[in-house]
Design a protein around this motif. Structure first.
Motif, PDB file in Angstrom:
ATOM      1  N   PHE A 240      70.204  29.615  40.266  1.00 29.88           N
ATOM      2  CA  PHE A 240      70.826  28.658  39.355  1.00 29.88           C
ATOM      3  C   PHE A 240      69.964  27.414  39.200  1.00 29.88           C
ATOM      4  O   PHE A 240      69.928  26.798  38.142  1.00 29.88           O
ATOM      5  CB  PHE A 240      72.216  28.292  39.885  1.00 29.88           C
ATOM      6  N   THR A 241      69.234  27.052  40.234  1.00 31.08           N
ATOM      7  CA  THR A 241      68.393  25.852  40.214  1.00 31.08           C
ATOM      8  C   THR A 241      66.999  26.125  39.655  1.00 31.08           C
ATOM      9  O   THR A 241      66.170  25.233  39.611  1.00 31.08           O
ATOM     10  CB  THR A 241      68.252  25.282  41.639  1.00 31.08           C
ATOM     11  N   GLY A 242      66.745  27.342  39.195  1.00 31.41           N
ATOM     12  CA  GLY A 242      65.425  27.720  38.699  1.00 31.41           C
ATOM     13  C   GLY A 242      65.159  27.223  37.286  1.00 31.41           C
ATOM     14  O   GLY A 242      65.862  26.367  36.749  1.00 31.41           O
ATOM     15  N   ASP A 243      64.127  27.803  36.680  1.00 29.89           N
ATOM     16  CA  ASP A 243      63.743  27.423  35.317  1.00 29.89           C
ATOM     17  C   ASP A 243      64.884  27.688  34.342  1.00 29.89           C
ATOM     18  O   ASP A 243      65.610  28.682  34.466  1.00 29.89           O
ATOM     19  CB  ASP A 243      62.507  28.213  34.872  1.00 29.89           C
ATOM     20  N   LEU A 244      65.005  26.809  33.360  1.00 32.48           N
ATOM     21  CA  LEU A 244      66.049  26.946  32.351  1.00 32.48           C
ATOM     22  C   LEU A 244      65.567  27.795  31.178  1.00 32.48           C
ATOM     23  O   LEU A 244      64.395  27.731  30.810  1.00 32.48           O
ATOM     24  CB  LEU A 244      66.463  25.570  31.836  1.00 32.48           C
ATOM     25  N   PRO A 245      66.463  28.567  30.577  1.00 35.86           N
ATOM     26  CA  PRO A 245      66.091  29.311  29.376  1.00 35.86           C
ATOM     27  C   PRO A 245      65.727  28.348  28.246  1.00 35.86           C
ATOM     28  O   PRO A 245      66.264  27.239  28.166  1.00 35.86           O
ATOM     29  CB  PRO A 245      67.373  30.073  29.010  1.00 35.86           C
ATOM     30  N   ILE A 246      64.821  28.779  27.389  1.00 37.83           N
ATOM     31  CA  ILE A 246      64.469  27.986  26.213  1.00 37.83           C
ATOM     32  C   ILE A 246      65.535  28.278  25.165  1.00 37.83           C
ATOM     33  O   ILE A 246      65.732  29.427  24.763  1.00 37.83           O
ATOM     34  CB  ILE A 246      63.063  28.355  25.695  1.00 37.83           C
ATOM     35  N   PRO A 247      66.265  27.235  24.732  1.00 32.21           N
ATOM     36  CA  PRO A 247      67.361  27.485  23.792  1.00 32.21           C
ATOM     37  C   PRO A 247      66.877  27.862  22.401  1.00 32.21           C
ATOM     38  O   PRO A 247      65.827  27.416  21.946  1.00 32.21           O
ATOM     39  CB  PRO A 247      68.126  26.165  23.749  1.00 32.21           C
ATOM     40  N   GLY A 248      67.665  28.691  21.783  1.00 29.74           N
ATOM     41  CA  GLY A 248      67.405  29.086  20.404  1.00 29.74           C
ATOM     42  C   GLY A 248      68.726  29.380  19.721  1.00 29.74           C
ATOM     43  O   GLY A 248      69.759  29.481  20.373  1.00 29.74           O
ATOM     44  N   PRO A 249      68.714  29.522  18.414  1.00 32.57           N
ATOM     45  CA  PRO A 249      69.967  29.794  17.704  1.00 32.57           C
ATOM     46  C   PRO A 249      70.510  31.177  18.053  1.00 32.57           C
ATOM     47  O   PRO A 249      69.749  32.095  18.339  1.00 32.57           O
ATOM     48  CB  PRO A 249      69.575  29.699  16.232  1.00 32.57           C
ATOM     49  N   VAL A 250      71.821  31.288  18.045  1.00 37.58           N
ATOM     50  CA  VAL A 250      72.450  32.589  18.260  1.00 37.58           C
ATOM     51  C   VAL A 250      72.335  33.352  16.943  1.00 37.58           C
ATOM     52  O   VAL A 250      72.779  32.866  15.899  1.00 37.58           O
ATOM     53  CB  VAL A 250      73.936  32.428  18.663  1.00 37.58           C
ATOM     54  N   PRO A 251      71.707  34.535  16.946  1.00 34.58           N
ATOM     55  CA  PRO A 251      71.557  35.291  15.692  1.00 34.58           C
ATOM     56  C   PRO A 251      72.922  35.750  15.180  1.00 34.58           C
ATOM     57  O   PRO A 251      73.871  35.870  15.954  1.00 34.58           O
ATOM     58  CB  PRO A 251      70.669  36.467  16.092  1.00 34.58           C
ATOM     59  N   PRO A 252      73.027  36.030  13.865  1.00 32.98           N
ATOM     60  CA  PRO A 252      74.316  36.446  13.287  1.00 32.98           C
ATOM     61  C   PRO A 252      74.971  37.614  14.022  1.00 32.98           C
ATOM     62  O   PRO A 252      76.181  37.612  14.234  1.00 32.98           O
ATOM     63  CB  PRO A 252      73.964  36.808  11.846  1.00 32.98           C
ATOM     64  N   ASP A 253      74.171  38.626  14.424  1.00 39.02           N
ATOM     65  CA  ASP A 253      74.784  39.741  15.148  1.00 39.02           C
ATOM     66  C   ASP A 253      75.263  39.302  16.528  1.00 39.02           C
ATOM     67  O   ASP A 253      76.238  39.831  17.051  1.00 39.02           O
ATOM     68  CB  ASP A 253      73.840  40.938  15.236  1.00 39.02           C
ATOM     69  N   GLY A 254      74.613  38.293  17.104  1.00 33.30           N
ATOM     70  CA  GLY A 254      75.068  37.728  18.376  1.00 33.30           C
ATOM     71  C   GLY A 254      76.378  36.981  18.220  1.00 33.30           C
ATOM     72  O   GLY A 254      77.253  37.047  19.099  1.00 33.30           O
ATOM     73  N   VAL A 255      76.541  36.280  17.111  1.00 31.94           N
ATOM     74  CA  VAL A 255      77.800  35.571  16.840  1.00 31.94           C
ATOM     75  C   VAL A 255      78.933  36.587  16.697  1.00 31.94           C
ATOM     76  O   VAL A 255      80.023  36.396  17.238  1.00 31.94           O
ATOM     77  CB  VAL A 255      77.679  34.691  15.573  1.00 31.94           C
ATOM     78  N   ALA A 256      78.669  37.688  15.997  1.00 29.04           N
ATOM     79  CA  ALA A 256      79.688  38.729  15.827  1.00 29.04           C
ATOM     80  C   ALA A 256      80.087  39.322  17.176  1.00 29.04           C
ATOM     81  O   ALA A 256      81.272  39.563  17.434  1.00 29.04           O
ATOM     82  CB  ALA A 256      79.178  39.814  14.884  1.00 29.04           C
TER      83      ALA A 256
END
Length: 159
Positions: free
Chosen positions: A122-138
């Motif tokens: 949990f204390t490790g490197d953070l993910p690089i944020p990006g937009p949630v793709p439309p299929d991910g939103v669905a």
């Protein structure tokens, strides 16, 4: 008792999270999720029909949006978002660490069901944020439907 470092860590929409207290531990009264994320990580606009969320910022800052109004929530502060109000949030500092208090419990299952179990600490490197793709939103909405939560639009943030 569960030491937080023993809880599984999930990447949930580019935010690391771990369920510190599950509703099964509190007789359904509440759940507590600890989260870390990098600048720009955010949620889409959404509405809960049942539970409230309280964000308690430990490090960094979040920008919370609710019903057309944005508020900066910095370390040492919190914001309460009742059910029935459209809201979203994003990390507004280089990184942030915060608790999400869910009352009553039940919604914490969303983090497990939509997140990806990671082996990094949990204390490790953070993910690089990006937009949630439309299929991910669905996919997110499919998981949210039985929880009484609806995505109402894209993140409301600019810049």
């Amino acid at each position: 008792m569960l030491a937080p470092q023993e809880a599984p860590v999930y990447n949930h929409v580019d935010m690391l999270c771990r369920i510190v207290l599950d509703g099964r531990d509190t007789d359904g009264a509440f759940a507590l999720v600890e989260e870390r994320a990098a600048l720009g990580a955010m949620t889409p606009r959404h509405v809960h029909t049942r539970e409230a969320e309280t964000f308690i910022v430990l490090d960094g800052a979040l920008e919370a949006w609710s019903e057309g109004r944005s508020t900066l929530v910095e370390a040492g502060s919190l914001i309460y978002l009742p059910p029935g109000r459209a809201h979203a949030f994003r990390v507004a500092s280089a990184s942030a660490r915060y608790y999400t208090l869910i009352t009553p419990s039940g919604f914490e299952s969303f983090f497990r069901d939509s997140g990806v179990l990671v082996t990094e600490p949990f204390t490790g490197d953070l993910p690089i944020p990006g937009p949630v793709p439309p299929d991910g939103v669905a996919k997110l909405q499919q998981i949210l439907d039985p929880l009484g939560c609806t995505i109402t639009g894209p993140p409301p943030f600019t810049g």
